[in-house]
Structure formats: C-alpha cells, structure tokens
Design an enzyme around this catalytic site. Sequence first.
Site, PDB file in Angstrom:
ATOM      1  N   ASN A  96      -5.507   1.279   0.091  1.00  0.00           N
ATOM      2  CA  ASN A  96      -6.656   0.502   0.084  1.00  0.00           C
ATOM      3  C   ASN A  96      -6.878   0.015   1.512  1.00  0.00           C
ATOM      4  O   ASN A  96      -6.984  -1.335   1.476  1.00  0.00           O
ATOM      5  CB  ASN A  96      -6.476  -0.749  -0.898  1.00  0.00           C
ATOM      6  CG  ASN A  96      -6.016  -0.306  -2.172  1.00  0.00           C
ATOM      7  OD1 ASN A  96      -6.392   0.697  -2.887  1.00  0.00           O
ATOM      8  ND2 ASN A  96      -5.210  -1.064  -2.805  1.00  0.00           N
ATOM      9  N   GLY A 121       3.797  -5.698  -5.345  1.00  0.00           N
ATOM     10  CA  GLY A 121       5.068  -5.003  -5.818  1.00  0.00           C
ATOM     11  C   GLY A 121       4.609  -4.036  -6.501  1.00  0.00           C
ATOM     12  O   GLY A 121       3.376  -3.659  -6.790  1.00  0.00           O
ATOM     13  N   CYS A 146      -2.491  -0.378  -7.853  1.00  0.00           N
ATOM     14  CA  CYS A 146      -1.212  -0.530  -8.334  1.00  0.00           C
ATOM     15  C   CYS A 146      -1.470  -1.040  -9.762  1.00  0.00           C
ATOM     16  O   CYS A 146      -0.238  -1.059 -10.424  1.00  0.00           O
ATOM     17  CB  CYS A 146      -0.401  -1.285  -7.575  1.00  0.00           C
ATOM     18  SG  CYS A 146      -1.035  -2.887  -7.031  1.00  0.00           S
TER      19      CYS A 146
HETATM   20  C1  LIG Z   1      -3.670  -4.022  -5.623  1.00  0.00           C
HETATM   21  C2  LIG Z   1      -3.288  -2.601  -4.825  1.00  0.00           C
HETATM   22  O1  LIG Z   1      -3.540  -1.689  -5.149  1.00  0.00           O
HETATM   23  S1  LIG Z   1      -1.899  -2.814  -3.545  1.00  0.00           S
HETATM   24  C3  LIG Z   1      -1.381  -1.275  -3.412  1.00  0.00           C
HETATM   25  C4  LIG Z   1      -0.180  -1.316  -2.775  1.00  0.00           C
HETATM   26  N1  LIG Z   1       0.555  -0.146  -3.351  1.00  0.00           N
HETATM   27  C5  LIG Z   1       1.165   0.730  -2.415  1.00  0.00           C
HETATM   28  O2  LIG Z   1       0.593   1.018  -1.184  1.00  0.00           O
HETATM   29  C6  LIG Z   1       1.742   1.769  -3.174  1.00  0.00           C
HETATM   30  C7  LIG Z   1       3.128   1.826  -2.688  1.00  0.00           C
HETATM   31  N2  LIG Z   1       2.883   2.741  -1.481  1.00  0.00           N
HETATM   32  C8  LIG Z   1       3.503   3.868  -1.480  1.00  0.00           C
HETATM   33  O3  LIG Z   1       4.397   4.043  -2.255  1.00  0.00           O
HETATM   34  C9  LIG Z   1       3.467   4.678  -0.077  1.00  0.00           C
HETATM   35  O4  LIG Z   1       3.149   4.000   0.725  1.00  0.00           O
HETATM   36  C10 LIG Z   1       2.717   5.799  -0.477  1.00  0.00           C
HETATM   37  C11 LIG Z   1       3.357   6.655  -1.371  1.00  0.00           C
HETATM   38  C12 LIG Z   1       1.307   5.471  -0.895  1.00  0.00           C
HETATM   39  C13 LIG Z   1       2.395   6.452   0.823  1.00  0.00           C
HETATM   40  O5  LIG Z   1       3.671   7.081   1.307  1.00  0.00           O
HETATM   41  P1  LIG Z   1       3.913   7.488   2.945  1.00  0.00           P
HETATM   42  O6  LIG Z   1       2.406   7.863   3.321  1.00  0.00           O
HETATM   43  O7  LIG Z   1       5.068   8.105   3.080  1.00  0.00           O
HETATM   44  O8  LIG Z   1       3.732   6.032   3.490  1.00  0.00           O
HETATM   45  P2  LIG Z   1       4.910   4.942   3.467  1.00  0.00           P
HETATM   46  O9  LIG Z   1       4.510   3.682   3.160  1.00  0.00           O
HETATM   47  O10 LIG Z   1       6.161   5.488   2.668  1.00  0.00           O
HETATM   48  O11 LIG Z   1       5.292   4.865   5.141  1.00  0.00           O
HETATM   49  C14 LIG Z   1       5.560   5.776   5.818  1.00  0.00           C
HETATM   50  C15 LIG Z   1       6.154   5.164   7.024  1.00  0.00           C
HETATM   51  O12 LIG Z   1       5.310   4.396   7.743  1.00  0.00           O
HETATM   52  C16 LIG Z   1       5.953   3.296   7.918  1.00  0.00           C
HETATM   53  N3  LIG Z   1       4.907   2.031   8.029  1.00  0.00           N
HETATM   54  C17 LIG Z   1       4.257   1.774   7.005  1.00  0.00           C
HETATM   55  N4  LIG Z   1       3.517   0.680   7.299  1.00  0.00           N
HETATM   56  C18 LIG Z   1       3.774   0.253   8.496  1.00  0.00           C
HETATM   57  C19 LIG Z   1       3.592  -0.672   9.586  1.00  0.00           C
HETATM   58  N5  LIG Z   1       2.587  -1.547   9.014  1.00  0.00           N
HETATM   59  N6  LIG Z   1       3.905  -0.429  10.693  1.00  0.00           N
HETATM   60  C20 LIG Z   1       4.763   0.452  11.099  1.00  0.00           C
HETATM   61  N7  LIG Z   1       5.132   1.208  10.293  1.00  0.00           N
HETATM   62  C21 LIG Z   1       4.882   1.313   8.831  1.00  0.00           C
HETATM   63  C22 LIG Z   1       7.010   2.957   7.008  1.00  0.00           C
HETATM   64  O13 LIG Z   1       8.046   2.275   7.254  1.00  0.00           O
HETATM   65  C23 LIG Z   1       7.405   4.441   6.826  1.00  0.00           C
HETATM   66  O14 LIG Z   1       8.344   4.708   7.700  1.00  0.00           O
HETATM   67  P3  LIG Z   1       9.448   5.692   7.530  1.00  0.00           P
HETATM   68  O15 LIG Z   1       9.092   7.096   7.202  1.00  0.00           O
HETATM   69  O16 LIG Z   1      10.402   5.672   8.762  1.00  0.00           O
HETATM   70  O17 LIG Z   1      10.258   5.171   6.420  1.00  0.00           O
END
Ligand SMILES: CC(=O)SCCNC(=O)CCNC(=O)[C@H](O)C(C)(C)COP(=O)(O)OP(=O)(O)OC[C@H]1O[C@@H](n2cnc3c(N)ncnc32)[C@H](O)[C@@H]1OP(=O)(O)O
Length: 550
Positions: free
Chosen positions: A119, A217, A250
């Site tokens: 988002n 979370g 989420c």
């Molecule tokens: C109300 C709501 O809906 S809130 C929604 C919030 N929920 C979520 O985002 C769901 C949880 N998110 C996730 O599980 C994951 O982010 C996914 C599956 C969506 C995407 O996965 P990915 O594309 O692999 O991204 P992920 O979040 O794991 O981050 C990838 C990398 O970027 C890095 N990264 C993420 N944010 C940042 C940031 N702000 N600054 C620097 N690095 C960052 C992470 O540390 C990670 O590094 P690593 O690969 O060295 O560990």
Amino acid sequence: MMLDKDLQSIQAARELVKNAKNAQRQFAKFTQEQVDKIVAHIAAEAARHAETLAKSAHQETGFGRWQDKVLKNLFASTQVHQHIRDMKTVGIIADDSAKKVMEVGVPLGVITALVPSTNPTSTIFYKTLIALKAGNAIIFSPHPNAKVCSQQAIDVVKRAALEAGAPEGIVDGVTLLTMQATETLMKSKDVSLILATGGEGMVRAAYASGTPTISGGPGNGPAFIERSANIPQAVKDIITSKTFDNGVICASEQSIIAERCIYDQVHFELVRQGAYLMNEQESDQLAAILLRPNGMINPELVGQCAVTLAQKAGFIVPATTTVLVSPQTTVSPKNPYSREKLCPVLGLYVEENWHTACERVLALLTNEGMGHTLVIHTQNPDVVREFALEKPVFRMLVNTPAALGGIGATTNITPALTLGCGALGGGSSSDNVGPMNLLNVRKVGYGVRSIEDLRQPVAAPAPACDPTFSACVEPTAAPTSAKPVSIFEDTRFTGSDVAPTVAVIPAASNSIASNQGDDRFTTAVSPANDEINEAQVERIIKQVMGRLAP
Ligand SMILES: CC(=O)SCCNC(=O)CCNC(=O)[C@H](O)C(C)(C)COP(=O)(O)OP(=O)(O)OC[C@H]1O[C@@H](n2cnc3c(N)ncnc32)[C@H](O)[C@@H]1OP(=O)(O)O
C-alpha cells in the site's frame, strides 16, 4: 566496507532529520486552525492525485489492481481526513472545569515512517495526515520495490504542505534509498518515533533500533461462517475482500471456517460466486510456491489475481475465477493455507459446531496473526459476544468484508492503514493508529484537596447493586439518625483489607440501599438478613456505629 553510495545516503538521511527537526520546531507554534488548514489541503491534493498514483503504484510493484488502489488512495486521504478533521490536537485539547483538569497536546517531534510495498501511496497519504494533524514532522523511508511511486506520493504531500504554509522539511522522504539510510533514520536521537508498516524484518529492525515504535503486524484473518449467517452475503463479503486489490490488505481473510450443517450451502455459494475449489494436487502445486524457502511470503505471488496464481502453479482455471480455495484439515507454519497469503487464496475448514470452530480460529491465530483481525458472519449476537470476549485479536469484524472493515472503510472502526496488534502480536499498540497515538498529553491539575482531607478515614466503596435485587433505593433516613436494624454481610463485599460493607436501613424496606454522599455511612442489604450469625452481627454493628459516630 561501506560504499560511497551508502555514505552519501547516511549523510542525506541526517540532513533530512535536521531539516525535519527545524521545521517541527516552527510547526509546534502553529495554531489548531493553521494545522487544520494544512492537513485539509494535503488531503484534498492527495485525493486529486488518487488515480495517477494508483496506476503508478500498480505499474511499479505489479501488486493488486489499480482501480482498487484508487479507492485506497481516496480512503487514505478523504475518509481519514473526515475522521480526524475536528479532533483537537494543538494547545489545550480538553478542559474539565468541574474536575479542574486540563490537557495539552504535545507533539512527539520527528517521526520516521516505513512504507510497505503493498500500500505505498495510500500509506504515505494516511501517515502524513495523522502525523501533521498531531503537530509532528514526518520522514518517509519507502520500500525499495515501490520507491518511484512513493517518491511521487511524497512530492504531492510535500508540495501541498508548502502551498498551505507549512515549514519546509515538515514532510519529506529518503531519495537515496539504502538500508543504511533507513537505519540512520531509525536510530537518530532526533527521531521520536518510528511508525512501521511493512514486512516482518523491517518491523523487527524498527523495534530493535531502540527508538519507540508503533507498528502493524502480520494478519491471518479467519472468516467464520456461523449457522445463522446470511450465507450468500457472507460469501460475497469474503470474495469482495479477498479480491480487493488482489488480497494485499493485511486485514483480509486467509481462511474460511464453516459449520458442517451449512457447509453445502457455503460450497454452493462459493462456486456460484466464482470460487475455484482446488483438488489435492492443485493445492499442493500452489502450496509449493506460496512461501519462499525461508518460510516468508513469496512476493511473486503477492497481489496477483486467481487466474495468474493458478497459471504460476501450473494449472488452468476459468477466466471468471474470483478466488482459489483449498479444503484443509491442518494448521501449521509449514501449511501456507493456514497462514497469511496476501493474494486471493483461502484455506477452507469444516467444523462440527461453533465450539470446534472456535478452536480452529484459535489455532489459526496462534499459528500467525495474533492480535490482528478476525471476521464472523452470523445473525446471532450471543455468538458475537462470546467471540468478542475470548478471541486474541484487536479487530473483530461482523458481517463485513474484513479487508475493508479492518481498516475502518466499511465499519466505524478508526480509519487507518497501520493496524496495531498489541502485546499479543509483539507490538506497542493495539489501535488503528491515528493522530492521538502520535502526540503526548500534558495533564494540568488544580489542587482540589488538602493533605488534611487525605487523612480523613476513607469509607469503603459502596457496593454495586446486586442484579438479583429489583432496585436500588436511597436510605430512608438520614445516616446519623439511622439505626442498624437490618444487617447483612455478603462475602463478595469483604476483601481481606476492605472493611465489611453493611446495611443500615429499616428492616421492612426489604431492598438494597447504596451509599449516597456520606462517607461515614456505607450500606448494602439483602432480604436474607437472617443468614448471618450473632458474632458477625455484633462486629458489623460496632463498625457501623463507629462510622456513624460524629
Ligand atoms: C493495513 C495494511 O495492509 S498494512 C500492510 C503491511 N503488510 C505488509 O506489507 C505485508 C508484509 N510484507 C511482506 O511480507 C513483504 O514486504 C512482501 C511479501 C509484501 C514483499 O516482499 P519483498 O519484496 O521481498 O520485500 P521485503 O519487505 O521482504 O523487503 C525486501 C528488502 O527490502 C528491505 N527494505 C524494506 N523496506 C525498506 C526500507 N524502508 N529501507 C530500506 N530497506 C528496506 C528489507 O529489509 C529487505 O531486505 P533484505 O532482502 O536484505 O532482507
């Protein structure tokens, strides 16, 4: 060894904090009216860019549906703004002249905000509005896979803030995005709070930084369809929710739990409304790619539609398929159908009755998603109450699509895109986060009692009325003239360090009386006054007479 780019990004992050701190110092002197004007203008500008930024987020991340992202951007601007518009957050925010206490809103200072790739633009709109409404500056650290659209959203809110008269630097974001820059922001002593929404790794890093953190979370919302539910509507709500932005919110449902006695109807409705029930082999094929080898969600499947998911798993489904459903009997960290999926895939559990359904819901939440969300479809308010009292979530939704209900779009829960999971989920807040979570409150209290007042004996608190009695009545005589003619001691009123609470009312009144205003006089009575023994009567009389003595 640190690269030049990393060093530059650290320097740039420090500069952002310095600017934000200066800006916030000036902003802290703004009146409520000035702050509200700025927040209103940002909300309007964000709403104006809702569609452009929705398309941009979809194009960059490949997650979800741009049409739904428009709605999310409008929710995060217009609906959030409507909710916070009239809140008092600046200066004196409450003044109780009777109790002689006042409250003053005190901004936290500079907030670092982590933005999820699911988002991105909507989270930037929402966090800007709630942070500025509470008098803070905010610096965004976007997700690396959403940095272009995040930067565009930051530009929109930044420009709008300046146009409306906010100091430069009050809202900004990291442009040279590295892990070091994000760490610098999170660990800076000039940052008062991290508002963390995103992947588990980043959220954990935020808490580990030592800076106070409020986080969302992981969810894993079970949807329980109870036997009294309007089944076509329940299935419609679940499918609406699960297909909204292809399931990336989420709070959305991750599994359906149906009672066996209504299962045929649930199955019929699922199929009628475009769900595809996978066979065992198809379920296994999809399960094999839902999670990464490290057990985390596979981003390649996040926010994809049902047809694409099936294709990726190696089977074909009709083009009209809305969601993929996998019948399940187990719950475990290794079973992705019993976990959060962030795409239109649901586990389906059939339970004998609502007691076993309760156990299944609990098992699912213990597996993942503690403190987050569950949804129940029922017409039975007793079941709602039982669930509300027992289940380990901070958002329990009833007869609504969970993705939209949890964020407060289709319910009257606070509109928010950071959904706290409280202590149960290892977080610091269980709220749908809003401006009041982002300010401190200074309490102002006038002296209303002297130390001599404090030395006066404190009367035992009047007992609450016993619901078995039909009414509470005032004592019929003034305390000083009352005689203890009917006395009853109830064990519920006799804590070890609390004086027994006794009745002093005319025996004939046969009712319960409560202490009304005279601290020396405590009353409680039951018609069953003959159940107490002589010794108790004596002790109680002495005590009551002692209290009544002038
Ligand atoms: C109300 C709501 O809906 S809130 C929604 C919030 N929920 C979520 O985002 C769901 C949880 N998110 C996730 O599980 C994951 O982010 C996914 C599956 C969506 C995407 O996965 P990915 O594309 O692999 O991204 P992920 O979040 O794991 O981050 C990838 C990398 O970027 C890095 N990264 C993420 N944010 C940042 C940031 N702000 N600054 C620097 N690095 C960052 C992470 O540390 C990670 O590094 P690593 O690969 O060295 O560990």
